[in-house]
Design an enzyme around this catalytic site. Structure first.
Site, PDB file in Angstrom:
ATOM      1  N   LYS A  11       0.841  -1.196   0.000  1.00  0.00           N
ATOM      2  CA  LYS A  11       0.000   0.000   0.000  1.00  0.00           C
ATOM      3  C   LYS A  11       0.880   1.252   0.000  1.00  0.00           C
ATOM      4  O   LYS A  11       0.688   2.162  -0.785  1.00  0.00           O
ATOM      5  CB  LYS A  11      -0.903  -0.032   1.235  1.00  0.00           C
ATOM      6  CG  LYS A  11      -1.832   1.141   1.368  1.00  0.00           C
ATOM      7  CD  LYS A  11      -2.793   0.951   2.529  1.00  0.00           C
ATOM      8  CE  LYS A  11      -3.575   2.221   2.789  1.00  0.00           C
ATOM      9  NZ  LYS A  11      -4.503   2.092   3.911  1.00  0.00           N
ATOM     10  N   GLU A  69      10.612  -4.872   4.207  1.00  0.00           N
ATOM     11  CA  GLU A  69      10.657  -6.283   3.794  1.00  0.00           C
ATOM     12  C   GLU A  69      10.281  -6.415   2.322  1.00  0.00           C
ATOM     13  O   GLU A  69      10.950  -7.108   1.546  1.00  0.00           O
ATOM     14  CB  GLU A  69       9.666  -7.131   4.613  1.00  0.00           C
ATOM     15  CG  GLU A  69      10.034  -7.335   6.063  1.00  0.00           C
ATOM     16  CD  GLU A  69       9.443  -6.263   6.960  1.00  0.00           C
ATOM     17  OE1 GLU A  69       9.154  -5.143   6.474  1.00  0.00           O
ATOM     18  OE2 GLU A  69       9.281  -6.536   8.166  1.00  0.00           O
ATOM     19  N   GLY A 108      -4.857  -2.322   5.190  1.00  0.00           N
ATOM     20  CA  GLY A 108      -4.107  -3.476   4.691  1.00  0.00           C
ATOM     21  C   GLY A 108      -4.825  -4.792   4.932  1.00  0.00           C
ATOM     22  O   GLY A 108      -4.988  -5.614   4.030  1.00  0.00           O
ATOM     23  N   ARG A 109      -5.288  -4.997   6.164  1.00  0.00           N
ATOM     24  CA  ARG A 109      -5.923  -6.284   6.499  1.00  0.00           C
ATOM     25  C   ARG A 109      -7.342  -6.398   5.938  1.00  0.00           C
ATOM     26  O   ARG A 109      -7.993  -7.419   6.131  1.00  0.00           O
ATOM     27  CB  ARG A 109      -5.893  -6.498   8.008  1.00  0.00           C
ATOM     28  CG  ARG A 109      -6.524  -5.388   8.815  1.00  0.00           C
ATOM     29  CD  ARG A 109      -6.094  -5.469  10.280  1.00  0.00           C
ATOM     30  NE  ARG A 109      -6.566  -4.376  11.105  1.00  0.00           N
ATOM     31  CZ  ARG A 109      -5.958  -3.197  11.209  1.00  0.00           C
ATOM     32  NH1 ARG A 109      -4.893  -2.926  10.492  1.00  0.00           N
ATOM     33  NH2 ARG A 109      -6.431  -2.260  12.021  1.00  0.00           N
ATOM     34  N   GLU A 147      -4.907  -7.341  15.007  1.00  0.00           N
ATOM     35  CA  GLU A 147      -4.406  -6.017  14.628  1.00  0.00           C
ATOM     36  C   GLU A 147      -5.533  -4.998  14.751  1.00  0.00           C
ATOM     37  O   GLU A 147      -5.304  -3.831  15.059  1.00  0.00           O
ATOM     38  CB  GLU A 147      -3.860  -6.055  13.195  1.00  0.00           C
ATOM     39  CG  GLU A 147      -2.947  -4.885  12.878  1.00  0.00           C
ATOM     40  CD  GLU A 147      -2.178  -5.080  11.578  1.00  0.00           C
ATOM     41  OE1 GLU A 147      -1.505  -6.104  11.420  1.00  0.00           O
ATOM     42  OE2 GLU A 147      -2.267  -4.202  10.722  1.00  0.00           O
ATOM     43  N   HIS A 198      -5.427 -33.849  17.684  1.00  0.00           N
ATOM     44  CA  HIS A 198      -4.341 -34.706  18.171  1.00  0.00           C
ATOM     45  C   HIS A 198      -3.239 -33.892  18.830  1.00  0.00           C
ATOM     46  O   HIS A 198      -2.135 -34.389  19.025  1.00  0.00           O
ATOM     47  CB  HIS A 198      -3.783 -35.546  17.022  1.00  0.00           C
ATOM     48  CG  HIS A 198      -4.812 -36.490  16.488  1.00  0.00           C
ATOM     49  ND1 HIS A 198      -4.894 -37.803  16.867  1.00  0.00           N
ATOM     50  CD2 HIS A 198      -5.853 -36.274  15.648  1.00  0.00           C
ATOM     51  CE1 HIS A 198      -5.922 -38.371  16.255  1.00  0.00           C
ATOM     52  NE2 HIS A 198      -6.522 -37.457  15.509  1.00  0.00           N
ATOM     53  N   LYS A 243       8.137  -1.118  12.388  1.00  0.00           N
ATOM     54  CA  LYS A 243       8.816  -0.652  11.176  1.00  0.00           C
ATOM     55  C   LYS A 243       9.933   0.335  11.540  1.00  0.00           C
ATOM     56  O   LYS A 243      11.021   0.308  10.987  1.00  0.00           O
ATOM     57  CB  LYS A 243       7.818   0.008  10.213  1.00  0.00           C
ATOM     58  CG  LYS A 243       6.819  -0.999   9.614  1.00  0.00           C
ATOM     59  CD  LYS A 243       5.862  -0.351   8.605  1.00  0.00           C
ATOM     60  CE  LYS A 243       4.861  -1.368   8.070  1.00  0.00           C
ATOM     61  NZ  LYS A 243       3.925  -0.871   7.088  1.00  0.00           N
TER      62      LYS A 243
HETATM   63  C1  G6Q Z   1      -2.495  -4.004   7.894  1.00  0.00           C
HETATM   64  C2  G6Q Z   1      -1.279  -3.367   8.351  1.00  0.00           C
HETATM   65  C3  G6Q Z   1       0.003  -4.035   7.908  1.00  0.00           C
HETATM   66  C4  G6Q Z   1       0.390  -3.734   6.469  1.00  0.00           C
HETATM   67  C5  G6Q Z   1       1.813  -4.204   6.221  1.00  0.00           C
HETATM   68  C6  G6Q Z   1       2.272  -3.957   4.810  1.00  0.00           C
HETATM   69  O1  G6Q Z   1      -3.619  -3.632   8.148  1.00  0.00           O
HETATM   70  O2  G6Q Z   1      -1.303  -2.030   8.063  1.00  0.00           O
HETATM   71  O3  G6Q Z   1      -0.038  -5.421   8.090  1.00  0.00           O
HETATM   72  O4  G6Q Z   1      -0.487  -4.349   5.580  1.00  0.00           O
HETATM   73  O5  G6Q Z   1       2.674  -3.581   7.117  1.00  0.00           O
HETATM   74  O6  G6Q Z   1       2.188  -2.626   4.485  1.00  0.00           O
HETATM   75  P1  G6Q Z   1       2.297  -2.147   2.983  1.00  0.00           P
HETATM   76  O7  G6Q Z   1       1.168  -2.748   2.218  1.00  0.00           O
HETATM   77  O8  G6Q Z   1       2.243  -0.656   3.028  1.00  0.00           O
HETATM   78  O9  G6Q Z   1       3.604  -2.653   2.475  1.00  0.00           O
END
Ligand code: G6Q
Length: 559
Positions: free
Chosen positions: A214, A220, A275-276, A361, A392, A512
């Site tokens: 986003k 990463e 994001g989620r 989150e 199990h 981050k």
């Molecule tokens: C989700 C969070 C988080 C995010 C990641 C990746 O709701 O904000 O999990 O999706 O940190 O972020 P980017 O999509 O900006 O790389």
């Protein structure tokens, strides 16, 4: 001026509905599920609801009709209905980031109007979906070729958190419907093993990378995307070639082009998609390539059906609202602090991991919208494994341990891969587990089985363990959509009652920043002085010295 339109007249725990629920819990604390079912032979039919093709049995919760009435009052006093309307109308309910939380717009019908800051966002959503569909069809049909003219055989999604868990979960869940001559892989971790293993054995000429971020500044993702670029260039040797092997999904066109991906190869989305909550946006491109645009639309239709159900159904029949309120009851009044998510469906193996992010989150918060520290528990811990594997291992603790754990069982009536009577066997396990958790096994039953007295205490099952059971006809793109939206709105309901911001994630942001501060001290070869606490300093010193040892042993020269 208040930035939040729903000011609560009093703190949650001193509201009349909360106090009434506390008194009620005391009154019924010795009533067992065994008793409740014995008193009402129709309980199983009454305490169930159906919507958008899902059936929710919530009879095996430690509740009475009065509990439900009081939870309903609590929802009223907390303004659940008004909050739902605010979300659906695009109000900026993510108050700490001053943004709307409009994932519902991602699955809205083309003729709907949902405005943010006076602009109807639905046409933008459908324009992007159409571009995604065109691109997906090109990849699926083989019309989109790699730079050297080879067909794309591998699609690799690079992203982390919300830009990874949705795509992985949805791909695994819908793998049955996927195009099998394309291999789908996912890279998220900073650990280079993730990249190395995901690309092992693949030919760059046949590989397409979808870089999902986003913000397009996530360390990463950018690190893995750079590794992917090198990996491609090593074989293809030409920057021009990258155009056929990279697309970006982002809200940040500037960073995308700074990275070197042409914005013509970018699919956008918007700041009002968390994001989620982004699985239905362009972040779902890998899912769309896997199952095709028509089935992706079916998935969106499933989400949309649950959205409508949540918005318009009275509370007693409203699946997400019921699940959310039951989570409040279990967490705050029965002190059940974790929820086990137990899908009896192998394709949903990554569903608990996906839900962990969605729930924890969203509702892992300790202050109210007004910034006051809460005096009640918020988001429970979600975890789980597909059935019957969990039976199990950790089910022992659920049945006989000292923690009260509420369980969500998820099952489907039709098998996607029928094999003998295995599906009946699978579902028999699901039903039997919910029964055993609720009713247990008494001392008398144990004695009647001829168990010796000395062993009896170990063989008794107290029962009275709460569970929900969610049943659907079959795992399809549509039913997956309804299931995810069910949890999204349940999480929302819980957040409204707890009066927290379910749409921010400052804890993730902290991670981050911390990583940025610490990594130069590990990467530097001249051992700069460490200024952390004594524990962190000692750990980092040990790491630096053993890292050198490993370099000597392997001949690694530090490059
Ligand atoms: C989700 C969070 C988080 C995010 C990641 C990746 O709701 O904000 O999990 O999706 O940190 O972020 P980017 O999509 O900006 O790389």
């Amino acid at each position: 001026m208040s930035i939040y339109p729903f000011v609560r007249p009093q703190p949650l725990t001193s509201s009349p509905a909360w106090k009434a629920l506390q008194a009620h819990q005391q009154a019924i604390r010795n009533t067992s599920l065994r008793q409740l079912f014995a008193d009402d032979p129709h309980r199983g039919d009454r305490l169930a609801a159906e919507g958008a093709g899902l059936y929710l049995d919530y009879a095996k919760n430690r509740i009475t009709d009065e509990t439900l009435g009081l939870l309903e009052k609590l929802a009223e006093q907390c303004g659940l209905h008004q909050h739902v309307e605010a979300m659906f109308k695009g109000k900026k309910i993510n108050i700490t980031e001053q943004r709307a939380a409009l994932h519902i717009a991602l699955r809205a019908a083309a003729d709907e109007q949902i405005s943010v800051d006076g602009r109807n966002v639905v046409p933008d959503v459908h324009t992007t979906l159409a571009r995604m569909a065109e691109f997906s069809e090109q990849v699926r049909s083989g019309a989109w070729l790699g730079y050297t003219g080879k067909r794309i055989r591998n699609v690799i999604n690079i992203g982390i958190g919300g830009s990874a868990l949705g795509p992985v979960m949805a791909y695994e869940a819908l793998r049955h419907y996927s195009q099998r001559d394309i291999d789908f892989r996912f890279i998220s971790n900073m650990d280079a093993t993730d990249f190395t293993e995901a690309t092992r054995g693949l030919d760059p000429e046949e590989t397409l990378f979808i870089v999902c971020s986003k913000t397009f500044v996530t360390l990463e993702t950018l690190t893995n995307a750079r590794a992917a670029r090198e990996w491609c260039l090593n074989k293809l040797g030409n920057k021009e070639a990258l155009r056929r092997h990279f697309v970006a999904i982002s809200t940040n066109a500037e960073e995308v082009s700074r990275f070197g991906i042409d914005t013509a190869e970018m699919f956008g989305f918007w700041d009002w998609v968390g994001g989620r909550y982004s699985i239905d946006s362009a972040i779902g491109l890998s899912t769309m390539i896997a199952i095709g645009p028509a089935r992706f639309t079916e998935m969106l239709n499933g989400f949309h059906a649950m959205d409508l159900h949540f918005r318009h159904t009275p509370l007693r029949q409203n699946l997400p609202a019921l699940m959310g309120l039951l989570a409040i009851w279990n967490t705050n009044f029965l002190d059940a602090r974790t929820v086990a998510v137990l899908p009896y469906e192998q394709y949903l193996a990554r569903f608990p991991a996906y839900l962990q992010q969605l729930t924890m989150e969203s509702n892992g918060k300790h202050v109210t919208l007004a910034g006051t520290t809460v005096d009640y528990q918020t988001g429970p811990i979600y975890w789980g494994e597909p059935g019957t594997n969990g039976q199990h291992s950790f089910y022992q603790l659920i049945h006989q341990g000292t923690h009260l754990i509420s369980c969500d069982f998820i099952g489907f009536c039709q098998a996607l891969n029928p094999l003998g009577d295995q599906h009946d066997e699978l579902m028999a396990n699901l039903f039997a587990q919910t029964e055993a958790l609720a009713f247990g096994k008494t001392r008398e039953q144990v004695a009647a089985e001829g168990i010796p007295d000395w062993q009896a205490p170990h063989r008794v099952f107290e029962g009275n363990r709460p569970s929900n059971t969610i049943l659907a006809e079959r795992l399809t793109p549509y039913s997956l959509g309804t299931l995810v939206a069910l949890y999204e709105h349940s999480v929302f309901t819980q957040g409204v009652i707890w009066n927290i911001d379910s749409f921010d994630q400052w804890g993730v942001e902290l991670g981050k920043q911390l990583a940025k501060r610490t990594s130069p001290e590990l990467e530097s070869t001249d051992d700069p002085p460490l200024k952390h606490d004594s524990s962190t300093n000692a750990l980092m010193r040990r790491y630096r010295s053993l890292k050198k040892g490993a370099a000597m042993a392997t001949g690694y020269d530090g490059d």
